[in-house]
Design an enzyme around this catalytic site. Structure first.
Site, mmCIF file in Angstrom:
data_model
loop_
_atom_site.group_PDB
_atom_site.id
_atom_site.type_symbol
_atom_site.label_atom_id
_atom_site.label_comp_id
_atom_site.label_asym_id
_atom_site.label_seq_id
_atom_site.Cartn_x
_atom_site.Cartn_y
_atom_site.Cartn_z
ATOM 1 N N HIS A 172 -9.406 5.158 -1.607
ATOM 2 C CA HIS A 172 -8.576 5.330 -0.409
ATOM 3 C C HIS A 172 -9.326 6.196 0.590
ATOM 4 O O HIS A 172 -10.295 6.864 0.242
ATOM 5 C CB HIS A 172 -7.244 5.997 -0.777
ATOM 6 C CG HIS A 172 -6.279 5.069 -1.437
ATOM 7 N ND1 HIS A 172 -5.099 4.673 -0.859
ATOM 8 C CD2 HIS A 172 -6.342 4.443 -2.636
ATOM 9 C CE1 HIS A 172 -4.464 3.849 -1.674
ATOM 10 N NE2 HIS A 172 -5.183 3.694 -2.758
ATOM 11 N N GLY A 173 -8.881 6.132 1.862
ATOM 12 C CA GLY A 173 -9.522 6.977 2.860
ATOM 13 C C GLY A 173 -11.002 6.672 2.962
ATOM 14 O O GLY A 173 -11.831 7.558 3.090
ATOM 15 N N ASP A 222 0.849 -1.196 0.000
ATOM 16 C CA ASP A 222 0.000 0.000 0.000
ATOM 17 C C ASP A 222 0.884 1.247 0.000
ATOM 18 O O ASP A 222 1.853 1.330 0.746
ATOM 19 C CB ASP A 222 -0.880 -0.031 1.263
ATOM 20 C CG ASP A 222 -1.930 1.048 1.295
ATOM 21 O OD1 ASP A 222 -2.375 1.418 2.394
ATOM 22 O OD2 ASP A 222 -2.306 1.544 0.210
ATOM 23 N N THR A 228 -8.255 2.667 9.158
ATOM 24 C CA THR A 228 -8.734 3.361 10.370
ATOM 25 C C THR A 228 -9.847 2.587 11.083
ATOM 26 O O THR A 228 -9.847 2.489 12.312
ATOM 27 C CB THR A 228 -9.206 4.784 10.007
ATOM 28 O OG1 THR A 228 -8.077 5.523 9.506
ATOM 29 C CG2 THR A 228 -9.765 5.511 11.217
HETATM 30 O O1 PGH Z 1 -6.516 4.570 2.239
HETATM 31 C C1 PGH Z 1 -6.157 3.869 3.168
HETATM 32 C C2 PGH Z 1 -6.928 3.747 4.474
HETATM 33 O O2 PGH Z 1 -7.899 4.747 4.587
HETATM 34 P P1 PGH Z 1 -8.651 4.946 6.016
HETATM 35 O O3 PGH Z 1 -7.740 5.754 6.884
HETATM 36 O O4 PGH Z 1 -9.914 5.667 5.688
HETATM 37 O O5 PGH Z 1 -8.899 3.571 6.587
HETATM 38 N N1 PGH Z 1 -5.027 3.145 3.080
HETATM 39 O O6 PGH Z 1 -4.242 3.218 1.955
HETATM 40 NA NA NA Z 2 -3.154 0.745 -2.113
HETATM 41 ZN ZN ZN Z 3 -4.534 5.147 1.096
#
Ligand code: PGH
Ligand code: NA
Ligand code: ZN
Ligand code: CA
Length: 304
Positions: A207-208, A81, A253
């Site tokens: 992501h996120g 990642d 997260t």
């Molecule tokens: O994009 C993420 C994780 O996102 P979160 O913080 O929302 O889990 N990892 O590459």
């Molecule tokens: Na990734």
């Molecule tokens: Zn990410």
């Protein structure tokens, strides 16, 4: 068994569902994720960032995965990642990773293009999938930055995909890493996502994407933590993103919040305990529960 990310991306893209990509940096999270996926009969990506590799050492992280890979009937990929350095990509390949992300989204477009092409030339020959990112992962509160500056440009995404040959693209559409994704109301740019999918047709990565559920935030605050104002992507928004073409959902997260909320509770209440397993086992169970919940939200249960 351990498989290339290619088969996972292709299947999710073809059948229009999303596969969970869950971060780990120790045994407890790895076991919780794989046990959850096996129970849900769902394919998964298990993934480590460069900081996870710094924390545990790649021998431990990759070694654990290779040690257990034939214990699970579900297909899963071991993914790097946010690989920010080509050296890390090569190290991951040497340790049997089956998918990598080259993240040059903070560099110039030309630089991102050049390095991504180089990584694809290596990985394609080895049957390893490559994910790249366009746009910046910052929550777009209008007064801070203009959406055009940070979010993905669909036309540019089309050219980038054609010129690099990547297997999957992470288009920035307004999400951000961590527990504090939005100050105001959550806002994902679905129009932009739709255009990227129409123009590129390839597997897309969000992501996120964590939901940052209230129950965990409250529990952490109740037992000594202080993360008021934490906010994530609502389930309904996430489901809409999957319908519009997201095929891999990065989830870090939510697993942390589940684990830490249980740990803080037990640390506060169980005053006589000194055996870490008395705390880590229930905390692992919390991680397993949230992984199962997210697998169902992504629509990948039963899709092994
Ligand atoms: O994009 C993420 C994780 O996102 P979160 O913080 O929302 O889990 N990892 O590459
Ligand atoms: Na990734
Ligand atoms: Zn990410
Ligand atoms: Ca990035």
């Amino acid at each position: 068994p351990l498989v290339s990310g290619k088969v996972l991306f292709e299947k999710a893209n073809e059948y229009n569902f999303a596969i969970g990509a869950f971060n780990f940096n120790n045994m407890e999270f790895l076991k919780a994720i794989l046990d959850a996926a096996e129970e849900e009969q769902a394919p998964v990506f298990i993934q480590t960032t460069e900081s996870a590799i710094k924390y545990a050492g790649i021998e431990y992280l990759a070694g654990m995965v290779h040690a257990v890979k034939d214990k699970y009937s579900i297909p899963f990929a071991l993914h790097l990642d946010h690989g920010k350095h080509v050296e890390t990509i090569l190290l991951a390949i040497r340790h049997g990773y089956t998918s990598v992300m080259i993240d040059y989204s903070d560099k110039s477009y030309e630089e991102n293009l050049k390095v991504t092409k180089y990584v694809v030339s290596i990985c394609a020959a080895l049957g390893i999938s490559v994910e790249a990112e366009l746009g910046k992962l910052v929550s777009v509160e209008d007064e801070v930055v203009s959406r055009e500056e940070v979010l993905v440009d669909p036309e540019q995404a089309k050219e980038f995909v054609d010129r690099t040959g990547i297997d999957a693209l992470a288009p920035a559409i307004g999400t951000a890493h961590g527990a504090f994704k939005f100050k105001g109301e959550p806002k994902l740019d679905f129009e932009r996502l739709k255009k990227v999918k129409e123009l590129t047709g390839i597997a897309l990565v969000l992501h996120g994407a964590s939901g940052v559920y209230e129950e965990y935030v409250e529990k952490i605050n109740k037992y000594g933590g202080d993360i008021k104002g934490a906010k994530g992507v609502p389930d309904e928004e996430l489901k809409k993103a999957v319908e519009l073409g997201i095929n891999k959902v990065n989830t870090d997260t939510d697993l942390r919040l589940a684990f830490i909320s249980k740990l803080r509770e037990l640390m506060a209440l169980e005053k006589k305990v000194i055996d870490p397993r008395k705390f880590l086992k229930p905390a692992m169970e919390e991680v397993k529960n949230i992984v199962k919940k997210r697998i169902r939200l992504y629509g990948s249960q039963g899709k092994a």
